[in-house]
Design a protein around this motif. Structure first.
Motif, PDB file in Angstrom:
ATOM      1  N   ARG A 124      28.626   5.826  49.056  1.00  0.00           N
ATOM      2  CA  ARG A 124      29.526   4.736  49.460  1.00  0.00           C
ATOM      3  C   ARG A 124      30.990   5.159  49.334  1.00  0.00           C
ATOM      4  N   SER A 128      33.556   5.464  52.487  1.00  0.00           N
ATOM      5  CA  SER A 128      34.769   4.649  52.415  1.00  0.00           C
ATOM      6  C   SER A 128      36.022   5.496  52.575  1.00  0.00           C
ATOM      7  N   GLY A 181      24.602  -0.094  55.433  1.00  0.00           N
ATOM      8  CA  GLY A 181      24.928  -0.499  54.079  1.00  0.00           C
ATOM      9  C   GLY A 181      25.792  -1.748  54.014  1.00  0.00           C
ATOM     10  N   ALA A 185      30.319  -2.906  49.416  1.00  0.00           N
ATOM     11  CA  ALA A 185      30.187  -1.691  48.611  1.00  0.00           C
ATOM     12  C   ALA A 185      31.257  -0.664  48.944  1.00  0.00           C
ATOM     13  N   LEU A 186      31.903  -0.791  50.110  1.00  0.00           N
ATOM     14  CA  LEU A 186      32.927   0.177  50.522  1.00  0.00           C
ATOM     15  C   LEU A 186      34.325  -0.222  50.094  1.00  0.00           C
TER      16      LEU A 186
END
Length: 311
Positions: A124, A128, A181, A185-186
């Protein structure tokens, strides 16, 4: 070893570290933003061996997750402790000092099984930070990593946004992901903005197999609902003949992106067989080339073709 021998037979990959000249790529990738002829994994390993307390991230980490696209052209980023001098590194390396270095270290994993001390960031964080890098306008990137600005035909579909989706598609493919995803979470320190992450992931397709296919999907995906990637096409005996890059199955329209390998005789013969099977079953085929995605004018013409085919 003399300086002449070192200059003629060896190539520097980091300060004090060299590889043999014949180990270079024969030529620089046409999409390389920062032109290099050395495999990115070699450059990342050399830097980590010299600086084992640093952590590979962004494109430097993605290469060790199996990502094939873009890693050979972008700068290679490493997380470092606060206070690290950013200027003391080779031109292909970019350093990001962070006070969260130990938190990243706890979530990191080794780049190689036999070198547990050489680390890459978790998936992640890697994604990102890649999205953060390519979301920033860059004239050099515009010249080398060419995608059309589609914002006049699809609002918000700038070059930077298309590249972000290409990166997300390619990274999900490398991970073998079956679902996209979570955008939340990023939203990490030093990463992409959470709102931008949500929009990119909303257009990500885990089935996309190449960057041009991503651009093609984004260019025409709003023309009708039900567009899917990697749609299987079967022979009469039930065996798989091929897979459409994109298709509206309910409408019988299949899109194929033709790269340079489609110029080969064997591939042309195969394409003819695919066309015959699909047309026999009432399907239609549109073949798309790089010229159809060259700029917004070409894309607008392609959209008209697709709209007519959709009826």
């Amino acid at each position: 070893m003399s300086r002449a021998t070192l200059r003629d037979r060896w190539v520097s990959v980091d300060y004090g570290m060299f590889i043999r000249a014949e180990q270079q790529f024969p030529e620089t990738s046409s999409s390389a933003v920062y032109g290099r002829r050395i495999h990115p994994a070699t450059l990342v390993l050399a830097h980590l061996i010299r600086h084992p307390r640093r952590i590979a991230t962004s494109f430097a980490a993605a290469v060790f997750y199996g990502m094939r696209y873009f890693v050979d052209g972008e700068q290679l980023e490493f997380l470092t402790p606060k206070g690290t001098r950013r200027s003391a590194c080779p031109p292909h390396v970019i350093l990001y000092p962070t006070r969260y270095i130990e938190r990243h270290r706890a979530a990191a994993s080794p780049v190689l099984d036999d070198r547990p001390d050489l680390l890459r960031t978790d998936p992640r964080t890697t994604l990102s930070r890649m999205l953060r890098r390519v979301s920033v306008p860059d004239a050099t990137r515009d010249r080398c990593w060419q995608v059309p600005d589609l914002s006049t035909v699809r609002p918000g579909f700038t070059r930077e946004f298309l590249r972000c989706v290409q990166v997300s598609d390619a990274f999900h493919q490398a991970l073998g992901a079956t679902v996209v995803g979570s955008p939340a979470a990023l939203g990490l320190p030093g990463g992409v903005d959470a709102t931008d992450a949500a929009r990119v992931l909303g257009y990500t397709d885990v089935g996309a197999e190449s960057p041009p296919e991503t651009v093609l999907r984004l260019a025409v995906g709003d023309l009708a609902p039900g567009l899917h990637s990697q749609v299987p096409v079967f022979r009469d005996d039930g065996t798989l003949l091929t897979t459409s890059d994109l298709a509206w199955e309910d409408r019988g329209l299949h899109l194929f992106y033709d790269g340079v390998h489609h110029l080969r005789r064997a591939q042309r013969d195969h394409d003819s067989r695919v066309l015959a099977v699909l047309q026999r079953d009432g399907g239609r085929v549109l073949r798309v080339t790089a010229g159809d995605l060259r700029d917004v004018r070409a894309v607008a013409a392609l959209r008209r073709r697709v709209a007519v085919a959709l009826g």
